[in-house]
Design an enzyme around this catalytic site. Sequence first.
Site, mmCIF file in Angstrom:
data_model
loop_
_atom_site.group_PDB
_atom_site.id
_atom_site.type_symbol
_atom_site.label_atom_id
_atom_site.label_comp_id
_atom_site.label_asym_id
_atom_site.label_seq_id
_atom_site.Cartn_x
_atom_site.Cartn_y
_atom_site.Cartn_z
ATOM 1 C CB SER A 143 -0.839 -0.031 1.283
ATOM 2 O OG SER A 143 -1.419 1.226 1.540
ATOM 3 C CE1 TYR A 156 -3.881 -2.096 5.468
ATOM 4 C CE2 TYR A 156 -3.087 0.076 4.848
ATOM 5 C CZ TYR A 156 -3.632 -1.147 4.506
ATOM 6 O OH TYR A 156 -3.912 -1.414 3.185
HETATM 7 P P1 NDP Z 1 -11.626 -5.855 0.512
HETATM 8 O O1 NDP Z 1 -12.073 -5.732 1.919
HETATM 9 O O2 NDP Z 1 -12.609 -5.640 -0.582
HETATM 10 O O3 NDP Z 1 -10.914 -7.281 0.276
HETATM 11 C C1 NDP Z 1 -10.119 -7.894 1.254
HETATM 12 C C2 NDP Z 1 -9.998 -9.358 0.920
HETATM 13 O O4 NDP Z 1 -9.123 -9.967 1.882
HETATM 14 C C3 NDP Z 1 -11.320 -10.085 0.975
HETATM 15 O O5 NDP Z 1 -11.419 -10.987 -0.106
HETATM 16 C C4 NDP Z 1 -11.251 -10.851 2.282
HETATM 17 O O6 NDP Z 1 -11.986 -12.066 2.149
HETATM 18 C C5 NDP Z 1 -9.756 -11.148 2.359
HETATM 19 N N1 NDP Z 1 -9.343 -11.461 3.723
HETATM 20 C C6 NDP Z 1 -9.410 -10.679 4.816
HETATM 21 N N2 NDP Z 1 -8.994 -11.356 5.895
HETATM 22 C C7 NDP Z 1 -8.658 -12.587 5.468
HETATM 23 C C8 NDP Z 1 -8.177 -13.762 6.115
HETATM 24 N N3 NDP Z 1 -7.953 -13.820 7.445
HETATM 25 N N4 NDP Z 1 -7.922 -14.863 5.369
HETATM 26 C C9 NDP Z 1 -8.170 -14.854 4.028
HETATM 27 N N5 NDP Z 1 -8.633 -13.783 3.359
HETATM 28 C C10 NDP Z 1 -8.879 -12.671 4.084
HETATM 29 O O7 NDP Z 1 -10.415 -4.812 0.378
HETATM 30 P P2 NDP Z 1 -9.364 -4.520 -0.788
HETATM 31 O O8 NDP Z 1 -9.657 -5.258 -2.024
HETATM 32 O O9 NDP Z 1 -9.211 -3.057 -0.819
HETATM 33 O O10 NDP Z 1 -8.056 -5.122 -0.098
HETATM 34 C C11 NDP Z 1 -7.158 -6.006 -0.736
HETATM 35 C C12 NDP Z 1 -5.753 -5.661 -0.311
HETATM 36 O O11 NDP Z 1 -5.411 -4.364 -0.812
HETATM 37 C C13 NDP Z 1 -5.521 -5.607 1.194
HETATM 38 O O12 NDP Z 1 -4.276 -6.213 1.479
HETATM 39 C C14 NDP Z 1 -5.462 -4.104 1.489
HETATM 40 O O13 NDP Z 1 -4.679 -3.839 2.620
HETATM 41 C C15 NDP Z 1 -4.805 -3.599 0.224
HETATM 42 N N6 NDP Z 1 -4.976 -2.196 -0.100
HETATM 43 C C16 NDP Z 1 -6.234 -1.626 -0.179
HETATM 44 C C17 NDP Z 1 -6.362 -0.281 -0.523
HETATM 45 C C18 NDP Z 1 -7.719 0.364 -0.604
HETATM 46 O O14 NDP Z 1 -7.793 1.609 -0.508
HETATM 47 N N7 NDP Z 1 -8.792 -0.355 -0.833
HETATM 48 C C19 NDP Z 1 -5.196 0.564 -0.820
HETATM 49 C C20 NDP Z 1 -3.938 -0.139 -0.743
HETATM 50 C C21 NDP Z 1 -3.844 -1.459 -0.405
HETATM 51 P P3 NDP Z 1 -12.818 -12.808 3.301
HETATM 52 O O15 NDP Z 1 -13.393 -11.767 4.205
HETATM 53 O O16 NDP Z 1 -13.854 -13.569 2.522
HETATM 54 O O17 NDP Z 1 -11.832 -13.703 3.980
#
Ligand code: NDP
Length: 272
Positions: A143, A156
């Site tokens: 990020s 984070y």
């Molecule tokens: P979402 O919340 O839409 O997606 C997060 C995903 O991570 C979901 O599919 C969730 O699935 C999965 N997840 C969370 N916890 C677990 C776990 N314990 N085991 C397996 N899967 C898990 O957010 P984003 O798409 O935005 O996030 C994706 C990545 O991008 C993250 O690493 C985030 O930190 C990073 N990011 C996001 C930004 C933003 O502004 N959106 C900016 C920069 C980086 P489920 O709950 O079904 O397990």
Amino acid sequence: MASLKGKVVLITGASSGFGEDAARLFAKEGCRVVLAARRLERLQALTNQIQKDGGEAVAIPVDVAERDEIEVMVQSALDVYGQIDILFNNAGFGRLDWLENLDPARDIETQIDVNLIGVIQVTRAVLPHMLKRRSGHIINMSSVAGLIAAPLYTIYAATKYGVRGFTDALRREVAPFGIKVSGIYPGPAATEFSQHIGNNPVKKSFNRFNRLSMTSEYVARRVVALAKSPRRVVIIPWWYRPAIGLNAVWPGSVDWFMNTFFTSKNHKLQMD
Ligand code: NDP
């Protein structure tokens, strides 16, 4: 740009946001996608949709904070497709609050377990197979918070800086064996991320800032482009780069900016 046709892509966090969009786009490129996350029903719906559109996908439930589940996920992916060409380490979440407000277990330990240790353990489980084949590409989701640490992002940022260190070290460790390792550093994007950040008023300012945010699909397109043309680092949007440069050479200016426009005002509210 290399064709991705026939490649096997393992995506963690494929049930929403970047992971879900990346899964769709990789499948359109002719990849066989392994969708992993905790919410199996969502993964199954996405698998059905990809298959309906003529693609190949399989859903595997995993909690990346659980080492045993990671082993099962990787073995299941290998049992189905026999190989993993691209690993997109994407699962993660952020709990944004003053440090003293964060719950020690849910907000601190679990965040580190998922965002950092999860990335390390999934990579460690996949790597032997890539090493054996002398090929593979690991794409780690960090990020902008892994390059500029902001107030309320303590844990984070710690996880995303950790992912950056891990990514850089691993890239240098495995390069001689034909394995590529990339880090992607997006700024804010519209996904379900903001639903999980907690109830601090920062949520409001995060949502306000979201007006400038990228779409999830745009980020996913950049991930697919990165898989086609591997690079060390992708920072999006581009206009974060000057701020990142400033933070590296003159961090005092960024301290002043954050203190003046955010921390002093908001910390006073917190202390009242
Ligand atoms: P979402 O919340 O839409 O997606 C997060 C995903 O991570 C979901 O599919 C969730 O699935 C999965 N997840 C969370 N916890 C677990 C776990 N314990 N085991 C397996 N899967 C898990 O957010 P984003 O798409 O935005 O996030 C994706 C990545 O991008 C993250 O690493 C985030 O930190 C990073 N990011 C996001 C930004 C933003 O502004 N959106 C900016 C920069 C980086 P489920 O709950 O079904 O397990």
